[in-house]
Design a protein around this motif. Structure first.
Motif, PDB file in Angstrom:
ATOM      1  N   ALA A   1       0.837  -1.202   0.000  1.00 42.52           N
ATOM      2  CA  ALA A   1       0.000   0.000   0.000  1.00 42.52           C
ATOM      3  C   ALA A   1       0.871   1.250   0.000  1.00 42.52           C
ATOM      4  O   ALA A   1       1.897   1.317   0.678  1.00 42.52           O
ATOM      5  CB  ALA A   1      -0.900  -0.003   1.221  1.00 42.52           C
TER       6      ALA A   1
ATOM      7  N   LEU B   1      -0.897   4.631  -0.620  1.00 44.47           N
ATOM      8  CA  LEU B   1      -1.732   5.812  -0.393  1.00 44.47           C
ATOM      9  C   LEU B   1      -1.930   6.033   1.100  1.00 44.47           C
ATOM     10  O   LEU B   1      -2.156   5.092   1.859  1.00 44.47           O
ATOM     11  CB  LEU B   1      -3.099   5.639  -1.066  1.00 44.47           C
TER      12      LEU B   1
ATOM     13  N   ARG C   1      -4.147   7.511   4.121  1.00 41.66           N
ATOM     14  CA  ARG C   1      -5.494   7.931   4.530  1.00 41.66           C
ATOM     15  C   ARG C   1      -5.331   8.599   5.893  1.00 41.66           C
ATOM     16  O   ARG C   1      -4.962   7.965   6.873  1.00 41.66           O
ATOM     17  CB  ARG C   1      -6.425   6.729   4.621  1.00 41.66           C
TER      18      ARG C   1
ATOM     19  N   THR D   1      -4.336   0.713  -0.103  1.00 43.25           N
ATOM     20  CA  THR D   1      -4.360   0.658  -1.567  1.00 43.25           C
ATOM     21  C   THR D   1      -5.546   1.502  -2.036  1.00 43.25           C
ATOM     22  O   THR D   1      -6.380   1.929  -1.227  1.00 43.25           O
ATOM     23  CB  THR D   1      -4.501  -0.788  -2.068  1.00 43.25           C
ATOM     24  N   SER D   2      -5.651   1.712  -3.341  1.00 48.31           N
ATOM     25  CA  SER D   2      -6.755   2.532  -3.863  1.00 48.31           C
ATOM     26  C   SER D   2      -8.109   1.858  -3.601  1.00 48.31           C
ATOM     27  O   SER D   2      -9.095   2.534  -3.304  1.00 48.31           O
ATOM     28  CB  SER D   2      -6.556   2.820  -5.348  1.00 48.31           C
ATOM     29  N   GLU D   3      -8.182   0.519  -3.733  1.00 48.15           N
ATOM     30  CA  GLU D   3      -9.433  -0.188  -3.459  1.00 48.15           C
ATOM     31  C   GLU D   3      -9.802  -0.088  -1.975  1.00 48.15           C
ATOM     32  O   GLU D   3     -10.961   0.111  -1.622  1.00 48.15           O
ATOM     33  CB  GLU D   3      -9.323  -1.675  -3.850  1.00 48.15           C
TER      34      GLU D   3
ATOM     35  N   LEU E   1      -8.875   2.290   0.046  1.00 50.28           N
ATOM     36  CA  LEU E   1      -9.235   3.671   0.338  1.00 50.28           C
ATOM     37  C   LEU E   1     -10.698   3.922   0.011  1.00 50.28           C
ATOM     38  O   LEU E   1     -11.425   4.544   0.799  1.00 50.28           O
ATOM     39  CB  LEU E   1      -8.331   4.627  -0.450  1.00 50.28           C
ATOM     40  N   ALA E   2     -11.146   3.413  -1.142  1.00 47.97           N
ATOM     41  CA  ALA E   2     -12.548   3.582  -1.524  1.00 47.97           C
ATOM     42  C   ALA E   2     -13.459   2.867  -0.526  1.00 47.97           C
ATOM     43  O   ALA E   2     -14.491   3.415  -0.108  1.00 47.97           O
ATOM     44  CB  ALA E   2     -12.775   3.059  -2.941  1.00 47.97           C
TER      45      ALA E   2
END
Length: 185
Positions: free
Chosen positions: A105, A107, A109, A123-125, A127-128
């Motif tokens: 990971a 990103l 948050r 990761t981007s997934e 985070l969403a």
């Protein structure tokens, strides 16, 4: 002039040759009667003379009270420590079985936890899913662990202090002067 000052004062009549011995006041009880009454022990009792206690007895009582207070404080600290370890053990079991942190990971948050801005790598997934409320965070031993929302709720039931609140709180600081939506910074 070989006479001492004492001799000179005696010669002038200003001092006595030998000082008179001081007389002891009779206590009213004979030695035998005092010995049977308990002597010092009888005088040290709280109900003794006018309800007063001796200074020695007061120091002993104070020392005993302080020792008892220290023992109670240690017992409370030990009980708090045992409870903290029990809670950490339960949360650790939940986290280890359901941890979703990805070592790749990149990103960050950011979130507010205990009045400080903290961050966790996702990761981007993730985070969403984290922003949607499908995932949650659990704080344990200096690290933030990404878990499913249900697991975060279970951890929150055990100890609310271990689960950071990720939902953005409505900021009432704007109050009378809200920031317009069309304002571009």
């Amino acid at each position: 002039m070989s006479d001492s000052l004492k001799d000179q004062l005696i010669a002038l009549g200003l001092a006595e040759d030998k000082p008179k011995p001081k007389r002891r006041k009779p206590s009213g009880k004979s030695r035998h009667a005092r010995g049977k009454a308990g002597g010092k022990a009888a005088a040290a009792k709280p109900g003794g003379k006018g309800g007063e206690i001796s200074l020695d007895q007061a120091w002993k009582l104070k020392a005993r009270d302080e020792k008892q207070a220290v023992a109670e404080s240690k017992a409370r600290k030990l009980e708090i420590e045992r409870e903290r370890r029990r809670i950490n053990g339960e949360i650790k079991a939940l986290v280890e079985a359901n941890r979703l942190n990805d070592p790749k990971a990149e990103l960050k948050r950011n979130f507010l936890y205990k009045d400080r801005i903290r961050s966790v790598l996702v990761t981007s997934e993730q985070l969403a899913a984290l922003n949607a409320g499908e995932l949650g965070l659990v704080f344990l031993r200096g690290n933030y662990h990404l878990v499913k929302a249900e697991v975060a709720e279970q951890a929150k039931a055990i100890s609310p202090d271990h689960v950071p609140e990720l939902a953005a709180a409505a900021d009432d600081a704007d109050g009378d002067h809200p920031v317009p939506d069309d304002l571009v910074w």
